[in-house]
Design an enzyme around this catalytic site. Structure first.
Site, mmCIF file in Angstrom:
data_model
loop_
_atom_site.group_PDB
_atom_site.id
_atom_site.type_symbol
_atom_site.label_atom_id
_atom_site.label_comp_id
_atom_site.label_asym_id
_atom_site.label_seq_id
_atom_site.Cartn_x
_atom_site.Cartn_y
_atom_site.Cartn_z
ATOM 1 N N HIS A 1 0.813 -1.074 -0.045
ATOM 2 C CA HIS A 1 0.097 -0.053 -0.099
ATOM 3 C C HIS A 1 0.828 1.276 0.067
ATOM 4 C CE1 HIS A 1 1.036 -0.117 4.275
ATOM 5 N NE2 HIS A 1 0.678 1.153 4.356
HETATM 6 C C1 UD1 Z 1 -1.900 5.351 6.445
HETATM 7 C C2 UD1 Z 1 -0.308 5.639 7.379
HETATM 8 C C3 UD1 Z 1 0.503 4.389 6.909
HETATM 9 C C4 UD1 Z 1 -0.108 3.320 7.259
HETATM 10 C C5 UD1 Z 1 -1.205 2.933 6.626
HETATM 11 C C6 UD1 Z 1 -1.727 1.501 7.070
HETATM 12 C C7 UD1 Z 1 -0.097 8.038 7.235
HETATM 13 C C8 UD1 Z 1 0.986 9.143 6.675
HETATM 14 N N1 UD1 Z 1 0.197 6.953 6.690
HETATM 15 O O1 UD1 Z 1 -1.513 5.364 5.340
HETATM 16 O O2 UD1 Z 1 1.693 4.683 7.816
HETATM 17 O O3 UD1 Z 1 0.870 2.118 7.250
HETATM 18 O O4 UD1 Z 1 -2.085 3.891 6.971
HETATM 19 O O5 UD1 Z 1 -3.071 1.337 6.322
HETATM 20 O O6 UD1 Z 1 -0.668 8.457 8.420
HETATM 21 N N2 UD1 Z 1 -9.308 5.123 2.682
HETATM 22 C C9 UD1 Z 1 -10.450 4.427 2.568
HETATM 23 N N3 UD1 Z 1 -10.948 3.938 3.633
HETATM 24 C C10 UD1 Z 1 -10.410 4.204 4.951
HETATM 25 C C11 UD1 Z 1 -9.172 4.483 4.943
HETATM 26 C C12 UD1 Z 1 -8.673 4.822 3.647
HETATM 27 O O7 UD1 Z 1 -11.020 3.990 1.637
HETATM 28 O O8 UD1 Z 1 -10.906 3.689 5.838
HETATM 29 C C13 UD1 Z 1 -8.598 5.557 1.368
HETATM 30 C C14 UD1 Z 1 -8.272 7.152 1.469
HETATM 31 O O9 UD1 Z 1 -9.376 7.889 1.084
HETATM 32 C C15 UD1 Z 1 -7.440 7.279 0.589
HETATM 33 C C16 UD1 Z 1 -6.296 6.156 0.792
HETATM 34 O O10 UD1 Z 1 -7.332 4.985 1.343
HETATM 35 O O11 UD1 Z 1 -7.769 7.460 -0.647
HETATM 36 C C17 UD1 Z 1 -5.300 6.293 1.555
HETATM 37 O O12 UD1 Z 1 -5.645 6.658 2.922
HETATM 38 P P1 UD1 Z 1 -4.646 7.558 3.769
HETATM 39 O O13 UD1 Z 1 -5.278 7.558 5.182
HETATM 40 O O14 UD1 Z 1 -4.242 8.763 3.142
HETATM 41 O O15 UD1 Z 1 -3.234 6.762 4.131
HETATM 42 P P2 UD1 Z 1 -2.716 5.180 3.882
HETATM 43 O O16 UD1 Z 1 -2.121 4.692 2.664
HETATM 44 O O17 UD1 Z 1 -3.893 4.410 4.552
#
Ligand code: UD1
Length: 369
Positions: A206
């Site tokens: 991811h």
């Molecule tokens: C975050 C953490 C990372 C961790 C990861 C584990 C930071 C900087 N990064 O990254 O260290 O390894 O979590 O999962 O805090 N999304 C959903 N549903 C959710 C959550 C997120 O659809 O419940 C989508 C968001 O809208 C976004 C993407 O997933 O498009 C990424 O989510 P984001 O919270 O930006 O960071 P992660 O890549 O999950």
């Protein structure tokens, strides 16, 4: 009673705060409250963890959701400030390196509330990772540093970190693993997928540098296809990865790969069961490097550096510097033939880190009052 607010935001925080909350409550001397920033908000990325880990409903839910990191942090700061004004805690506790970790630390410190950072001192040296910035910012201004491995002590000393206490205490994520490992054996995910223990490869992917670009995704797909020729591959897919595969029009092709099981993000117990029984894990996660080291399962990590060097020095982790499918497949082949790296479990990763942290905090606050 000492009032402690623990902050969680994203999936890797929940299993770290759970043993701390349990130890705080068990002490009978700590009023333990949880604030969830809502960075991870899906049932599968958040709620299931609260249920399985025995965490209470968060006392405050900030409802931040997705968005750019600046958007997330700015909103956490605004909303967390109001929570601290209302709650007036004696201490704020943050874990790991996600956006909530640094944002909450900035707010509490500005308000004169001491902050304890659990998993302090880890450094990858790679400032392109948002997590590295979160680590550096948090450690430079928090008051208590609780460290999981020796490299953390070295890094904090090198940065001349000011602290009321730097303590090597072990690893709260491993506390959760030890606590729930037996319960996870009752999960049925292997049977549901007709998988046999130690005859499948588990994969998670991811990180933005691996999955936000088409070249990275194509290399990962190549590695998956070639791995599936040896053993079934189980891939619980993070929303970021799924969104990007769809964006580049690659998802349907990947999904049709024979011997590949693409799953929704798994709950804590299901994923622990999958890890414990995997022949090999391919990942780019931070925490999984540590969990596989404890479980002594071979782990290939698709990153050029790690903030958790003990997993390479003592554990079963091997870093794959770039996504070169030929090199990765050579390593996979060696492991499947039985030539795998044998690891040992790092010092103090014994299930008692949360108890040690609780004891230290009680001594500190007792000494002050
Ligand atoms: C975050 C953490 C990372 C961790 C990861 C584990 C930071 C900087 N990064 O990254 O260290 O390894 O979590 O999962 O805090 N999304 C959903 N549903 C959710 C959550 C997120 O659809 O419940 C989508 C968001 O809208 C976004 C993407 O997933 O498009 C990424 O989510 P984001 O919270 O930006 O960071 P992660 O890549 O999950």
């Amino acid at each position: 009673m000492i009032k402690i607010i623990s902050v969680v935001g994203a999936r890797p925080n929940f299993m770290k705060v759970a043993p701390l909350h349990r130890a705080f409550v068990a002490s009978g001397k700590i009023d333990s409250r949880i604030v969830h920033t809502g960075q991870h908000y899906d049932a599968r990325m958040s709620d299931i963890f609260f249920n399985q880990l025995g965490l209470p409903e968060p006392h405050h839910y900030l409802g931040i959701g997705g968005g750019s990191h600046t958007y997330q942090k700015a909103n956490v700061m605004l909303r967390f400030e109001a929570v601290l004004e209302e709650e007036k805690p004696d201490l704020v506790l943050v874990v790991g390196d996600v956006n909530a970790t640094s944002a909450a630390t900035l707010v509490a410190t500005k308000m004169g509330i001491p902050v304890a950072h659990v998993e302090a001192g880890l450094r990858s040296g790679d400032r392109k990772m948002p997590e590295e910035i979160n680590r550096v910012v948090t450690d430079s201004i928090c008051q208590y540093h609780f460290v999981t491995e020796h490299s953390g002590l070295v890094n904090l000393a090198r940065e001349n970190t000011l602290s009321k206490g730097i303590h090597l205490v072990g690893n709260v994520m491993i506390d959760s693993l030890i606590h729930f490992r037996h319960q996870a054996t009752e999960e049925s995910v292997l049977t549901e997928l007709s998988l046999i223990a130690k005859t499948y490869i588990l994969m998670t992917m991811h990180r933005p540098q691996n999955v936000d670009n088409e070249a990275g995704l194509l290399s990962i797909m190549d590695i998956i296809r070639r791995s599936c020729a040896h053993l079934p591959v189980v891939f619980p897919m993070h929303p970021r990865t799924k969104n990007n595969l769809k964006k580049f029009g690659l998802y349907d092709e990947l999904e049709s790969t024979e011997n590949l099981h693409i799953l929704e993000p798994q709950g804590y117990l299901q994923f622990l069961h999958l890890m414990d029984n995997a022949r090999l894990i391919i990942t780019d996660s931070g925490g999984i490097q540590e969990e596989t080291t404890y479980l002594q399962v071979p782990c290939l990590t698709f990153r050029s550096s790690t903030e958790r060097p003990i997993t390479v020095e003592l554990g079963t982790n091997i870093l794959m510097q770039n996504l070169d499918p030929d090199r990765v497949m050579a390593e996979v082949g060696m492991i499947l033939e039985g030539f795998e790296k044998k690891g040992t479990i790092p010092p103090l990763w014994d299930g008692k880190a949360a108890e040690r942290i609780t004891k230290i905090l009680l001594e500190r606050f007792h000494a002050k009052s």
